[in-house]
Design a protein around this motif. Sequence first.
Motif, mmCIF file in Angstrom:
data_model
loop_
_atom_site.group_PDB
_atom_site.id
_atom_site.type_symbol
_atom_site.label_atom_id
_atom_site.label_comp_id
_atom_site.label_asym_id
_atom_site.label_seq_id
_atom_site.Cartn_x
_atom_site.Cartn_y
_atom_site.Cartn_z
ATOM 1 N N GLY A 8 0.813 -1.211 0.000
ATOM 2 C CA GLY A 8 0.000 0.000 0.000
ATOM 3 C C GLY A 8 0.845 1.259 0.000
ATOM 4 O O GLY A 8 0.540 2.225 -0.719
ATOM 5 N N LEU A 9 1.908 1.280 0.794
ATOM 6 C CA LEU A 9 2.778 2.453 0.836
ATOM 7 C C LEU A 9 3.507 2.656 -0.492
ATOM 8 O O LEU A 9 3.639 3.790 -0.971
ATOM 9 N N VAL A 10 3.985 1.590 -1.088
ATOM 10 C CA VAL A 10 4.663 1.693 -2.383
ATOM 11 C C VAL A 10 3.689 2.184 -3.456
ATOM 12 O O VAL A 10 4.027 3.056 -4.269
ATOM 13 N N ALA A 11 2.477 1.663 -3.458
ATOM 14 C CA ALA A 11 1.476 2.088 -4.439
ATOM 15 C C ALA A 11 1.112 3.554 -4.232
ATOM 16 O O ALA A 11 0.967 4.313 -5.204
ATOM 17 N N PHE A 12 0.973 3.974 -2.978
ATOM 18 C CA PHE A 12 0.678 5.373 -2.702
ATOM 19 C C PHE A 12 1.814 6.266 -3.184
ATOM 20 O O PHE A 12 1.580 7.300 -3.819
ATOM 21 N N GLY A 13 3.047 5.897 -2.896
ATOM 22 C CA GLY A 13 4.198 6.688 -3.328
ATOM 23 C C GLY A 13 4.293 6.764 -4.840
ATOM 24 O O GLY A 13 4.573 7.826 -5.400
ATOM 25 N N GLY A 65 1.802 6.473 -6.995
ATOM 26 C CA GLY A 65 0.709 7.335 -7.448
ATOM 27 C C GLY A 65 0.998 8.798 -7.185
ATOM 28 O O GLY A 65 0.685 9.670 -8.007
ATOM 29 N N TYR A 66 1.591 9.084 -6.038
ATOM 30 C CA TYR A 66 1.956 10.467 -5.708
ATOM 31 C C TYR A 66 2.963 11.006 -6.717
ATOM 32 O O TYR A 66 2.821 12.126 -7.204
ATOM 33 N N LEU A 67 3.987 10.218 -7.019
ATOM 34 C CA LEU A 67 4.997 10.657 -7.976
ATOM 35 C C LEU A 67 4.406 10.845 -9.376
ATOM 36 O O LEU A 67 4.761 11.798 -10.087
ATOM 37 N N LEU A 68 3.527 9.959 -9.793
ATOM 38 C CA LEU A 68 2.871 10.121 -11.093
ATOM 39 C C LEU A 68 2.005 11.375 -11.117
ATOM 40 O O LEU A 68 1.976 12.102 -12.116
ATOM 41 N N GLY A 69 1.321 11.637 -10.031
ATOM 42 C CA GLY A 69 0.489 12.835 -9.952
ATOM 43 C C GLY A 69 1.319 14.103 -9.997
ATOM 44 O O GLY A 69 0.950 15.081 -10.651
ATOM 45 N N ARG A 70 2.452 14.106 -9.296
ATOM 46 C CA ARG A 70 3.329 15.281 -9.296
ATOM 47 C C ARG A 70 3.913 15.525 -10.690
ATOM 48 O O ARG A 70 3.968 16.651 -11.141
ATOM 49 N N SER A 71 4.358 14.463 -11.350
ATOM 50 C CA SER A 71 4.943 14.647 -12.678
ATOM 51 C C SER A 71 3.879 15.089 -13.675
ATOM 52 O O SER A 71 4.155 15.883 -14.570
#
Length: 82
Positions: free
Chosen positions: A59-64, A66-72
């Motif tokens: 879950g933490l890896v998936a959240f991270g 997704g966060y990075l994809l959203g930021r980019s």
Amino acid sequence: MVDKRDLDAGFTGTPVEPPEGLAKVAQSAASGVKREVYAVTTGARNHPHTASALLLTIGLVAFGFGYLLGRSSLESSARLWR
């Protein structure tokens, strides 16, 4: 009146002909999925702390990710509008 023997002549739960083609593939895939789900649940039942730690990590890896994809995505779309 209906004779009881007439009622017993219905569907018994097994098809007369074995499945062929797509039905056979679907049945094989379903039984494979059932075996794998049973193996995972048995493992999780035997090792609950490991299973919960693994789920938390995923879950933490998936959240991270997704966060990075959203930021980019946010940064690239801001450049397009300038």
